[in-house]
Design an enzyme around this catalytic site. Structure first.
Site, PDB file in Angstrom:
ATOM      1  N   VAL A  61      -1.564 -10.007   2.336  1.00 28.49           N
ATOM      2  CA  VAL A  61      -0.372  -9.252   2.756  1.00 28.49           C
ATOM      3  C   VAL A  61       0.568 -10.068   3.643  1.00 28.49           C
ATOM      4  CG1 VAL A  61      -1.462  -6.987   2.584  1.00 28.49           C
ATOM      5  CG2 VAL A  61      -1.570  -8.251   4.744  1.00 28.49           C
ATOM      6  N   TYR A  62       0.168 -11.249   4.047  1.00 25.87           N
ATOM      7  CA  TYR A  62       1.049 -12.067   4.873  1.00 25.87           C
ATOM      8  C   TYR A  62       2.200 -12.577   4.016  1.00 25.87           C
ATOM      9  CZ  TYR A  62      -2.726 -12.250   8.390  1.00 25.87           C
ATOM     10  OH  TYR A  62      -3.704 -11.943   9.318  1.00 25.87           O
ATOM     11  N   SER A  63       3.359 -11.968   4.220  1.00 30.26           N
ATOM     12  CA  SER A  63       4.573 -12.334   3.478  1.00 30.26           C
ATOM     13  C   SER A  63       4.349 -12.265   1.972  1.00 30.26           C
ATOM     14  CB  SER A  63       5.063 -13.723   3.890  1.00 30.26           C
ATOM     15  OG  SER A  63       5.356 -13.757   5.266  1.00 30.26           O
TER      16      SER A  63
END
Length: 345
Positions: A61-63
């Site tokens: 989900v990081y970027s």
């Protein structure tokens, strides 16, 4: 660099690891953290490896996966020198199977992460949140299959409560499946909730803590204090609502103690805050972040020295809070306290 076993496993991890949440940053949260490109990420990886920091943490989900992609490119050609930690389980889309840890989602998420990272295996894979809609037997059996397939080496969790971890471990033990050995947790001098249930659970069940946000979501950077209001350019203006809350007077009390100790040891406030964490029970590695080389080198200065017992006691006292029920009798009443010996260091 000091290396420690990850929980009750044979995997050795550095006491400091690097969080790649700033890599490829975009969106209201991760864009405020940083937007490190591949070239700069490669330079930060160089510095980490020179210092012995071999573990790099990221998540799908990081970027929207950009962090994994940038990390994969930054470590290209030196995969055998690094350990990769990533996570899955939080929503990555609006579809019915774009969230959670069902068998279908886990298999698809792991395969997608492997493609983005450009590797054939993930060293430490953690569930990013507990999925109450999927039976734990399905979750742990799927993870066990992925371990047996060679796609995952070690598994763990993040942001789970104590009962959720124990339910999962019980299911794994009952069926002879791979156990969790990592628990990625929020823990800092301004946020010590980890100590009430998750720390003793970790010690009892053999889970090593991988600590995220050791500077309390950017509050213990040395830029904030009683006489230092939040700087105009601080990312907290945009991101405070995403992270754990901290009451203002309590924060100032912690910072006061940190500033006093920092002067004594001739270190910075964040270096003292991180060093304190490295000396806590069950902590296998503290995840440090950096948007640039200067921040990274400062955080690397958190190790190679130790706070004294007296300094630790002062920091403990400044950051202490009343234990929640049912814990407070064990801290206040002699009869209860005898049943609750302190954790080994």
């Amino acid at each position: 660099m000091e290396y420690r076993n990850l929980g009750r496993s044979g995997l050795k991890v550095p006491v400091l690891s690097f969080g790649a949440g700033t890599f490829g940053g975009s969106g209201p949260l991760f864009g405020a953290w940083g937007n490190t490109d591949v070239e700069e990420a490669g330079r930060l990886v160089d510095i980490c490896l020179e210092a012995g920091v071999t573990l790099f943490d990221t998540a799908d989900v990081y970027s929207d996966g950009a962090s994994e992609m940038v990390l994969g490119k930054a470590i290209k050609g030196r995969r055998d020198r690094v350990l990769i930690s990533t996570k899955a389980g939080l929503p990555t889309g609006s579809g019915p199977n774009d969230w959670g840890t069902s068998r279908a989602r886990l298999i698809a998420s792991v395969d997608a992460a492997l493609r983005r990272l450009g590797t054939d295996h993930i060293d430490i894979f953690q569930l990013h949140a507990y999925d109450a809609s999927t039976p734990v037997e399905d979750v742990v059996s799927t993870l066990d299959q992925l371990v047996k397939a060679g796609k995952l080496r070690y598994i763990g969790v993040s942001n789970f409560s104590g009962w959720q971890i124990m339910k999962s471990l019980a299911a794994a033990d009952r069926h002879g499946l791979t156990r969790y050995v990592a628990n990625q947790v929020y823990y800092s001098l301004a946020g010590r909730d980890y100590e009430w249930d998750l720390m003793p659970l970790g010690q009892d069940q053999g889970l090593g803590a991988l600590v995220w946000s050791p500077l309390a979501w950017g509050r213990l950077t040395g830029k904030i204090g009683r006489a230092k209001p939040l700087p105009a350019g601080s990312r907290l203006h945009e991101t405070a609502g995403f992270g754990p809350p901290v009451e203002t007077e309590y924060l100032y009390r912690v910072i006061d103690a940190l500033e006093d100790v920092a002067v004594e040891v001739e270190k910075t406030v964040p270096q003292v805050a991180i060093n304190w964490l490295t000396q806590r029970p069950t902590v296998s590695s503290v995840i440090i972040g950096a948007r640039n080389e200067a921040q990274l080198r400062q955080n690397l200065g958190s190790i190679g020295w130790q706070l004294t017992g007296e300094q630790i006691a002062r920091l403990d006292a400044a950051s202490a809070v009343t234990a929640p029920y049912p814990h407070f009798p064990y801290r206040r009443q002699e009869g209860f306290a005898r049943l609750d010996p302190p954790l080994a260091g």
